[in-house]
Design an enzyme around this catalytic site. Structure first.
Site, PDB file in Angstrom:
ATOM      1  N   SER A  23       4.321  24.585  49.563  1.00 52.07           N
ATOM      2  CA  SER A  23       5.591  25.303  49.392  1.00 52.07           C
ATOM      3  C   SER A  23       6.077  25.210  47.951  1.00 52.07           C
ATOM      4  O   SER A  23       7.231  25.498  47.655  1.00 52.07           O
ATOM      5  CB  SER A  23       6.661  24.720  50.332  1.00 52.07           C
ATOM      6  OG  SER A  23       6.956  23.377  49.956  1.00 52.07           O
ATOM      7  N   ASN A 108      12.364  15.588  55.971  1.00 52.48           N
ATOM      8  CA  ASN A 108      13.030  16.513  56.887  1.00 52.48           C
ATOM      9  C   ASN A 108      14.510  16.681  56.553  1.00 52.48           C
ATOM     10  O   ASN A 108      15.028  17.799  56.450  1.00 52.48           O
ATOM     11  CB  ASN A 108      12.876  16.025  58.330  1.00 52.48           C
ATOM     12  CG  ASN A 108      11.430  15.988  58.790  1.00 52.48           C
ATOM     13  OD1 ASN A 108      10.527  16.409  58.059  1.00 52.48           O
ATOM     14  ND2 ASN A 108      11.195  15.478  59.982  1.00 52.48           N
ATOM     15  N   THR A 153      32.062  64.354  59.422  1.00 57.17           N
ATOM     16  CA  THR A 153      31.560  63.684  60.618  1.00 57.17           C
ATOM     17  C   THR A 153      30.289  64.415  61.003  1.00 57.17           C
ATOM     18  O   THR A 153      30.207  65.645  60.881  1.00 57.17           O
ATOM     19  CB  THR A 153      32.574  63.720  61.786  1.00 57.17           C
ATOM     20  OG1 THR A 153      32.824  65.081  62.155  1.00 57.17           O
ATOM     21  CG2 THR A 153      33.884  63.048  61.388  1.00 57.17           C
ATOM     22  N   HIS A 154      29.296  63.667  61.429  1.00 57.60           N
ATOM     23  CA  HIS A 154      27.984  64.257  61.760  1.00 57.60           C
ATOM     24  C   HIS A 154      27.389  65.002  60.558  1.00 57.60           C
ATOM     25  O   HIS A 154      26.630  65.966  60.732  1.00 57.60           O
ATOM     26  CB  HIS A 154      28.086  65.198  62.971  1.00 57.60           C
ATOM     27  CG  HIS A 154      28.778  64.599  64.147  1.00 57.60           C
ATOM     28  ND1 HIS A 154      28.160  63.738  65.019  1.00 57.60           N
ATOM     29  CD2 HIS A 154      30.069  64.713  64.577  1.00 57.60           C
ATOM     30  CE1 HIS A 154      29.023  63.358  65.958  1.00 57.60           C
ATOM     31  NE2 HIS A 154      30.184  63.929  65.706  1.00 57.60           N
ATOM     32  N   SER A 275      11.168  62.773  36.396  1.00 59.41           N
ATOM     33  CA  SER A 275       9.863  63.004  37.009  1.00 59.41           C
ATOM     34  C   SER A 275       8.757  62.911  35.967  1.00 59.41           C
ATOM     35  O   SER A 275       8.959  63.247  34.794  1.00 59.41           O
ATOM     36  CB  SER A 275       9.851  64.392  37.663  1.00 59.41           C
ATOM     37  OG  SER A 275       8.534  64.771  38.006  1.00 59.41           O
ATOM     38  N   LYS A 281      14.124  66.980  36.043  1.00 60.44           N
ATOM     39  CA  LYS A 281      14.633  66.118  37.115  1.00 60.44           C
ATOM     40  C   LYS A 281      15.483  64.961  36.595  1.00 60.44           C
ATOM     41  O   LYS A 281      15.201  64.352  35.575  1.00 60.44           O
ATOM     42  CB  LYS A 281      13.462  65.534  37.925  1.00 60.44           C
ATOM     43  CG  LYS A 281      12.647  66.549  38.716  1.00 60.44           C
ATOM     44  CD  LYS A 281      13.457  67.212  39.790  1.00 60.44           C
ATOM     45  CE  LYS A 281      13.891  66.261  40.890  1.00 60.44           C
ATOM     46  NZ  LYS A 281      12.773  65.649  41.626  1.00 60.44           N
ATOM     47  N   GLU A 288      18.319  54.985  45.624  1.00 58.85           N
ATOM     48  CA  GLU A 288      17.276  55.080  46.648  1.00 58.85           C
ATOM     49  C   GLU A 288      16.674  53.708  46.931  1.00 58.85           C
ATOM     50  O   GLU A 288      16.418  53.346  48.093  1.00 58.85           O
ATOM     51  CB  GLU A 288      16.195  56.055  46.191  1.00 58.85           C
ATOM     52  CG  GLU A 288      16.657  57.503  46.194  1.00 58.85           C
ATOM     53  CD  GLU A 288      15.651  58.457  45.578  1.00 58.85           C
ATOM     54  OE1 GLU A 288      15.832  59.671  45.737  1.00 58.85           O
ATOM     55  OE2 GLU A 288      14.689  57.996  44.924  1.00 58.85           O
TER      56      GLU A 288
END
Length: 488
Positions: A23, A108, A153-154, A275, A281, A288
Site C-alpha cells: 500500500s 490496525n 421542466t422536462h 477541435s 469550435k 463535460e
C-alpha cells in the site's frame, strides 16, 4: 531481515506478491499523519511510564529526522509506510529503543488513526472550497436579479425566471452539501488509537491523552469497532457523491447554455478547448469532464461499500483496498468544486438571448390562468382548461379568443366576469410574471435579494464552524509540539 516477518515467517514474498500487497503508493498520503500519530503515542507511553524519558527523546528525534527526509527515504520493500517507518527508526536509534515505539498498539488502530487525521484536514479544505463556490454563485446572482430567462421542466420551456434565481438554486444545494460534510467531519474526528489489533492492550495506556494531543473530539469507545469500521469513509464518499451529483447538474446547464441552440452564456477560454480538425469550435470540455467525474466518485462509493459489505469483525486486510478509493473520490470532488467556481465566476452572460428565449413556448400560460382565476373567480382547473385550449392553437391570447373558448367551456364570457385586455397583456409579460413571484423562494428580484442575505448569514456560520474545527486542530498540534520539545 524484515522486522515484521522474521519471527513467524521464514520465506519472503517475491516481487509480484509484494506489488500485490503493498500500500506504499497510497500511504504517501498519510506519511505526515503517521509521524504525528507516532509522536502522540510515544509521548503518551513516556507519561504512562511504559517507556523511559531517554527512549522517548531518542524516538522523537528520530521521527523528526525521518519527517525531514520524507517518505522517499523509506525502504519500499516493506508492504506499508508504518513498518517502513518503524524499520527506519530502528536503523537510526537501535532496536532496544526504536523497537519500543510500537508498544501498546497495532497497525490496525494506527492506520485507522492516520486515515482519520488526513481525511479531517481534507474535509476542511473541501468545506472552504465549497464555501468559495457558494460565494461565487451568490456574487454572480447578485448581478442578475433582473436577468430574465426561461425556466424549464422536462427540459421544456415552463415559466419565466431569472438567472439569479437559477444560480441561487445551485447555491442552496451546495450549502446542504457543506452541512453534510460537516456531519461527516464530526464522525471522522474520533480516535481509534489504543484499540490495538482489536482487543485493546494490557499496557496501561491513556487513550484520552492521545485523543487530546491529536485534536480528536473523542475516542471510539469499543476497540473492536475502532479498528474495523470504515463507516466514516463511506459517509464522506457519500457526501462527495451527492456533491458531484449537484455539480453534474450545474455542468449540464453550463454545457447546454453555451451551445448554439441556447446561446445564453459563453464560457471563458481557459475553461474551453477547440477541435483538432474544426477550427471554429469552442468546446465546454471542463464542464463535460466535471459532469463525467460524478461517475468516478460514484464508482468509488460503490467500491468501498462492496469492500466493507459482510466483512466479519474485526480487522481484515480487505480494508486496505478501500483507502485509495477515498483519496481518488476526494481529489476528484475538490478539483470539481474549484472548476465550477472558475467557470461560474468567469462566464459571459448573454442577457438578450435569455430574454428573447422567454418569448417562445407560451411560458406565461400559468400566470394567465392565475390572472383569470383572480379576476373572474372561476376554479383554477377550469382556467387551466381554457388556457390549455388556447395554447394548443399556438396563437397569442386575446380577450375575444378567451371569451370564445370560455363560452364553449363554461357557457360564459370571461369579460363579463371582469377580465380585461390590460390584465391579459400584463399576464403575458415575462418581466411582470417574475416581479409578481415574491413569495418565499420565488424569482422576484426582491425575493432573490432576500435569499442572498439569508445565504450570507449561513456562510458566516459555516466560516465560524470551520474556524473552530481548525482552532482545535491547531491547539492540539501546539500541545503535541510542546510535549515533544520537553524531550529535545
Amino acid at each position: 531481515m524484515n522486522i515484521l516477518r522474521r519471527g513467524r515467517l521464514q520465506v519472503a514474498p517475491d516481487e509480484d506478491i509484494m506489488r500485490f500487497t503493498s500500500s506504499m503508493e497510497a500511504d504517501k498520503r498519510i506519511f505526515d499523519a503517521d509521524i504525528q500519530v507516532d509522536k502522540a503515542h510515544v509521548v503518551m507511553l513516556k507519561e504512562q511510564d511504559i517507556i523511559k524519558e531517554n527512549e522517548c527523546c531518542a524516538i522523537l528525534s528520530g521521527l523528526d529526522r525521518i519527517q525531514k527526509e520524507g517518505i522517499s527515504a523509506l525502504d519500499t520493500s516493506y508492504e506499508d509506510v508504518h513498518i517502513a517507518l518503524e524499520a527506519r527508526l530502528i536503523e537510526m536509534v537501535g532496536e532496544d529503543t526504536g523497537g519500543r515505539m510500537h508498544s501498546g498498539r497495532s497497525r490496525n488502530d494506527e492506520v485507522a488513526t492516520c486515515i482519520r487525521l488526513t481525511l479531517r484536514t481534507e474535509l476542511l479544505f473541501l468545506m472552504e472550497e465549497a464555501k468559495d463556490l457558494v460565494g461565487t454563485l451568490i456574487k454572480t446572482a447578485g448581478k442578475h436579479h433582473e436577468t430574465i430567462m426561461p425556466g424549464y421542466t422536462h427540459t421544456q420551456h415552463a415559466q419565466p425566471t431569472t438567472l439569479s434565481h437559477n444560480l441561487l438554486a445551485h447555491a442552496n444545494a451546495i450549502l446542504r452539501d457543506i452541512e453534510r460534510i460537516k456531519a461527516a467531519y464530526k464522525n471522522t474526528n474520533q480516535n481509534p488509537l489504543g484499540a490495538a489489533a482489536f482487543a485493546s492492550t494490557g499496557f496501561p495506556i491513556n487513550r484520552k491523552k492521545t485523543t487530546e494531543l491529536l485534536g480528536f473530539d473523542s475516542a471510539i469507545e469499543n476497540s473492536m469497532d475502532a479498528v474495523s469500521t470504515r463507516d466514516f469513509m463511506i459517509e464522506s464518499i457519500s457526501c462527495f457523491s451527492n456533491m458531484m451529483t449537484n455539480l453534474g447538474r450545474m455542468a449540464e446547464e453550463l454545457i447546454l447554455w453555451s451551445s448554439s441552440e441556447f446561446g445564453f452564456i459563453e464560457l471563458d477560454d481557459s475553461y474551453s478547448s477547440t477541435s483538432s480538425i474544426m477550427p471554429q469550435k469552442k468546446n465546454p470540455d471542463i464542464a463535460e469532464l466535471m459532469r463525467a467525474k460524478a461517475g468516478t466518485v460514484n464508482g468509488a462509493l460503490v467500491s468501498v461499500l462492496t469492500i466493507c459489505k459482510a466483512l466479519p469483525y474485526s480487522y481484515n486486510r480487505d480494508l486496505q483496498e478501500a483507502t485509495p478509493h477515498l483519496w481518488r473520490a476526494l481529489d476528484t470532488v475538490r478539483a470539481s468544486v474549484r472548476m465550477a467556481r472558475g467557470m461560474i465566476g468567469t462566464m459571459s452572460v448573454k442577457k438578450n438571448a435569455m430574454i428573447t428565449a422567454t418569448n417562445t413556448g407560451f411560458m406565461t400560460a400559468t400566470e394567465l390562468a392565475d390572472v383569470i382565476v383572480r379576476t373572474t373567480g372561476i376554479p383554477f382547473r377550469t382556467a387551466h382548461h381554457i388556457v390549455g385550449a388556447i395554447a394548443k392553437t399556438g396563437l397569442t391570447p386575446t380577450l375575444s379568443m378567451l371569451d370564445e373558448l370560455s363560452s364553449e367551456i363554461i357557457h360564459e364570457k370571461l369579460s363579463d366576469r371582469g377580465l380585461t385586455e390590460k390584465a391579459i397583456r400584463d399576464a403575458l409579460d415575462p418581466v411582470d410574471n417574475v416581479r409578481k413571484r415574491k413569495v418565499m423562494g420565488g424569482p422576484s428580484p426582491l425575493e432573490t435579494k432576500r435569499q442572498i442575505a439569508v445565504i450570507n448569514k449561513k456562510m458566516i456560520i459555516i466560516e465560524k464552524d470551520i474556524g473552530l474545527f481548525n482552532k482545535k486542530i491547531n491547539e492540539a498540534s501546539d500541545k503535541l509540539a510542546k510535549a515533544c520539545k520537553k524531550c529535545a
